[in-house]
Motif scaffolding. Sequence first.
Motif, PDB file in Angstrom:
ATOM      1  N   ASN A  29      15.672  42.723  38.004  1.00  0.00           N
ATOM      2  CA  ASN A  29      16.843  41.664  37.955  1.00  0.00           C
ATOM      3  C   ASN A  29      17.448  41.002  36.681  1.00  0.00           C
ATOM      4  N   GLN A  30      16.578  40.947  35.736  1.00  0.00           N
ATOM      5  CA  GLN A  30      17.102  40.373  34.673  1.00  0.00           C
ATOM      6  C   GLN A  30      17.748  41.379  33.819  1.00  0.00           C
ATOM      7  N   PHE A  31      17.494  42.674  33.870  1.00  0.00           N
ATOM      8  CA  PHE A  31      18.358  43.492  33.258  1.00  0.00           C
ATOM      9  C   PHE A  31      19.476  44.304  34.065  1.00  0.00           C
ATOM     10  N   GLN A  32      19.519  43.673  35.513  1.00  0.00           N
ATOM     11  CA  GLN A  32      20.778  43.987  36.326  1.00  0.00           C
ATOM     12  C   GLN A  32      20.546  45.303  36.714  1.00  0.00           C
ATOM     13  N   ILE A  33      19.434  45.567  36.867  1.00  0.00           N
ATOM     14  CA  ILE A  33      19.246  46.987  37.532  1.00  0.00           C
ATOM     15  C   ILE A  33      18.789  46.849  39.028  1.00  0.00           C
ATOM     16  N   ALA A  34      19.576  47.543  39.882  1.00  0.00           N
ATOM     17  CA  ALA A  34      19.466  47.632  41.332  1.00  0.00           C
ATOM     18  C   ALA A  34      18.009  47.954  41.667  1.00  0.00           C
ATOM     19  N   VAL A  35      17.310  47.092  42.327  1.00  0.00           N
ATOM     20  CA  VAL A  35      15.893  47.232  42.851  1.00  0.00           C
ATOM     21  C   VAL A  35      15.904  48.149  44.003  1.00  0.00           C
ATOM     22  N   GLN A  36      15.167  49.147  44.042  1.00  0.00           N
ATOM     23  CA  GLN A  36      15.003  50.516  45.072  1.00  0.00           C
ATOM     24  C   GLN A  36      14.286  49.562  46.185  1.00  0.00           C
ATOM     25  N   HIS A  37      14.763  49.888  47.449  1.00  0.00           N
ATOM     26  CA  HIS A  37      13.893  49.343  48.391  1.00  0.00           C
ATOM     27  C   HIS A  37      12.719  49.509  48.718  1.00  0.00           C
ATOM     28  N   TYR A  38      12.131  50.569  48.078  1.00  0.00           N
ATOM     29  CA  TYR A  38      10.722  51.178  48.299  1.00  0.00           C
ATOM     30  C   TYR A  38       9.766  49.885  47.587  1.00  0.00           C
ATOM     31  N   LEU A  39      10.379  49.393  46.423  1.00  0.00           N
ATOM     32  CA  LEU A  39       9.521  48.204  45.713  1.00  0.00           C
ATOM     33  C   LEU A  39       9.441  46.860  46.739  1.00  0.00           C
ATOM     34  N   TYR A  40      10.473  46.941  47.473  1.00  0.00           N
ATOM     35  CA  TYR A  40      10.637  45.655  48.199  1.00  0.00           C
ATOM     36  C   TYR A  40       9.315  45.883  49.560  1.00  0.00           C
ATOM     37  N   GLU A  41       9.711  47.304  49.932  1.00  0.00           N
ATOM     38  CA  GLU A  41       8.714  47.615  50.930  1.00  0.00           C
ATOM     39  C   GLU A  41       7.063  47.378  50.616  1.00  0.00           C
ATOM     40  N   LEU A  42       6.810  48.022  49.345  1.00  0.00           N
ATOM     41  CA  LEU A  42       5.627  47.555  48.622  1.00  0.00           C
ATOM     42  C   LEU A  42       5.090  46.392  48.867  1.00  0.00           C
ATOM     43  N   VAL A  43       5.966  45.387  48.642  1.00  0.00           N
ATOM     44  CA  VAL A  43       5.936  43.907  48.392  1.00  0.00           C
ATOM     45  C   VAL A  43       5.074  43.296  49.919  1.00  0.00           C
TER      46      VAL A  43
ATOM     47  N   LEU B 149       2.376  50.971  40.092  1.00  0.00           N
ATOM     48  CA  LEU B 149       2.230  49.765  41.246  1.00  0.00           C
ATOM     49  C   LEU B 149       1.527  50.454  42.509  1.00  0.00           C
ATOM     50  N   SER B 150       1.729  51.567  43.383  1.00  0.00           N
ATOM     51  CA  SER B 150       1.514  51.844  44.474  1.00  0.00           C
ATOM     52  C   SER B 150       0.044  52.285  44.436  1.00  0.00           C
ATOM     53  N   VAL B 151      -0.628  52.757  43.127  1.00  0.00           N
ATOM     54  CA  VAL B 151      -1.949  53.045  43.094  1.00  0.00           C
ATOM     55  C   VAL B 151      -2.867  51.670  42.931  1.00  0.00           C
ATOM     56  N   PHE B 152      -1.996  50.617  42.181  1.00  0.00           N
ATOM     57  CA  PHE B 152      -2.568  49.218  41.802  1.00  0.00           C
ATOM     58  C   PHE B 152      -2.910  48.504  43.103  1.00  0.00           C
ATOM     59  N   THR B 153      -1.824  48.642  44.058  1.00  0.00           N
ATOM     60  CA  THR B 153      -1.820  47.841  45.188  1.00  0.00           C
ATOM     61  C   THR B 153      -3.081  48.280  46.237  1.00  0.00           C
ATOM     62  N   GLU B 154      -3.564  49.655  45.906  1.00  0.00           N
ATOM     63  CA  GLU B 154      -4.617  50.143  46.557  1.00  0.00           C
ATOM     64  C   GLU B 154      -5.977  49.561  46.330  1.00  0.00           C
ATOM     65  N   LYS B 155      -5.867  49.205  45.237  1.00  0.00           N
ATOM     66  CA  LYS B 155      -7.356  48.780  44.542  1.00  0.00           C
ATOM     67  C   LYS B 155      -7.760  47.509  45.207  1.00  0.00           C
ATOM     68  N   LYS B 156      -9.331  47.417  45.701  1.00  0.00           N
ATOM     69  CA  LYS B 156      -9.712  46.544  46.365  1.00  0.00           C
ATOM     70  C   LYS B 156     -10.040  45.252  45.282  1.00  0.00           C
ATOM     71  N   GLU B 157     -10.455  45.504  44.149  1.00  0.00           N
ATOM     72  CA  GLU B 157     -10.914  44.591  43.256  1.00  0.00           C
ATOM     73  C   GLU B 157      -9.934  43.488  42.996  1.00  0.00           C
ATOM     74  N   ALA B 158      -8.787  43.917  43.021  1.00  0.00           N
ATOM     75  CA  ALA B 158      -7.679  43.032  42.401  1.00  0.00           C
ATOM     76  C   ALA B 158      -7.541  41.948  43.579  1.00  0.00           C
ATOM     77  N   HIS B 159      -7.354  40.547  42.928  1.00  0.00           N
ATOM     78  CA  HIS B 159      -7.029  39.566  44.038  1.00  0.00           C
ATOM     79  C   HIS B 159      -5.474  39.674  44.578  1.00  0.00           C
ATOM     80  N   HIS B 160      -5.130  39.206  45.581  1.00  0.00           N
ATOM     81  CA  HIS B 160      -3.966  39.617  46.299  1.00  0.00           C
ATOM     82  C   HIS B 160      -2.836  38.646  45.490  1.00  0.00           C
ATOM     83  N   LYS B 161      -3.540  37.282  45.218  1.00  0.00           N
ATOM     84  CA  LYS B 161      -2.323  36.657  44.590  1.00  0.00           C
ATOM     85  C   LYS B 161      -2.046  37.374  43.119  1.00  0.00           C
ATOM     86  N   PHE B 162      -2.795  38.039  42.463  1.00  0.00           N
ATOM     87  CA  PHE B 162      -2.431  38.536  40.885  1.00  0.00           C
ATOM     88  C   PHE B 162      -1.622  39.891  41.540  1.00  0.00           C
TER      89      PHE B 162
END
Length: 383
Positions: free
Chosen positions: A217-231, A191-204
């Motif tokens: 969330n569907q599997f009731q796994i607590a989401v780590q804060h660094y994923l929210y920070e990436l968003v 995910l962190s590598v993917f967000t750095e790529k310029k060719e991907a449209h921001h909506k995708f």
Amino acid sequence: ILISSSQLQTSVIFDIKLKGEFDGSTTIHQFILPPRSIQPYQIPVAGPASVTSQSPVPCKLYSSSWIVFQPDIIISASEGYLWSLQVKLEPVVNLLLDKGKLMDFLLQRKECKMVILSVCSQMLSEPERGSLSVIATVFDKLNHEYKKYLEAEQSYTMVVEAGLSRSNPLLKRPVRTQAVIDQSDMYTHVLSVFTEKKEAHHKFTIAVLMEYIRSLNQFQIAVQHYLYELVIKTLVQHNLFYMLHQFLQYHVLSDSKPLACLLLSLESIYPPAHQLSLDMLKRLSTANDEIVEVLLSKHQVLAALRFIRGIGGHDSISARKFLDAAKQAEDDMLFYTIFRFFEQRNQRLRGNPSFTPGEHCEEHVTFFKQVFGEQALMKPTTF
């Protein structure tokens, strides 16, 4: 299971751990991959040292002299060799185009982690980018395995903490196989590598991140804060502040102290982030000290004082901390108001408005006298 044909010189792979078609009495499995030949092998020429420079001799594949032992042993009686047959996972990625079936197959293999992460990266990139529905299917399959491991680990921990492990010597800690792809793995390698790529449209890009969080969330796994920070960082990078505001307003991004601190850092480019951060800290209810520190750092001393009074903590707060902030604000009337509040608190708690030596407020008392005169100090009230 590998089934080979010496006549066709090919082999086909069946995976009986995967779900087959049940006709009421028999489970029917189809082969996973199209028929492929075993990779050629070169046999080194044995002999005296003067002859060892000769080229290796190709091994005769699918020989009638082969003897096969389950699960993966092949013995060539005519050549005097024993081999261990292995499935190479990397080529499978391009042979099995259905990403859902591919994940089912890979998750059963021992050395699968890096191949799975490679597939995840591949399906997020051009030219082999998958649809969101396919990406969601892959995320769900990975998080299903992840959740099973977490539940097994939690059950083991509960048994150990309850002291029941002594009565059950066969109890063993769950083994974390390579099929367990956790949030750290996905963040670091995909995910962190993917967000750095310029060719991907921001909506995708945003849709993929939210799809992974949705799956957790569907599997009731607590989401780590660094994923929210990436968003959040991705939204800010593309100036999608309206979307950030909505995600926070509707609690799409869960509250946490690290997230609140990140919002504070965005105030210079998005002023509403300051209030969004305070609102998040208030909802946490365990971040009262952080709220006070944030308000004081912004010279909002009265707001900090009102907040601490609202939660009933004004009798134990540090007078010096508030007086420091009031003085730094360079507002004499603000300093007067804060100073007077603590004098009144001292009077109410101790019967004397003066500060004790342990409060270390001597410099503030001196400053108060210089600005407002000694006669402005409160006098002890006796009853």
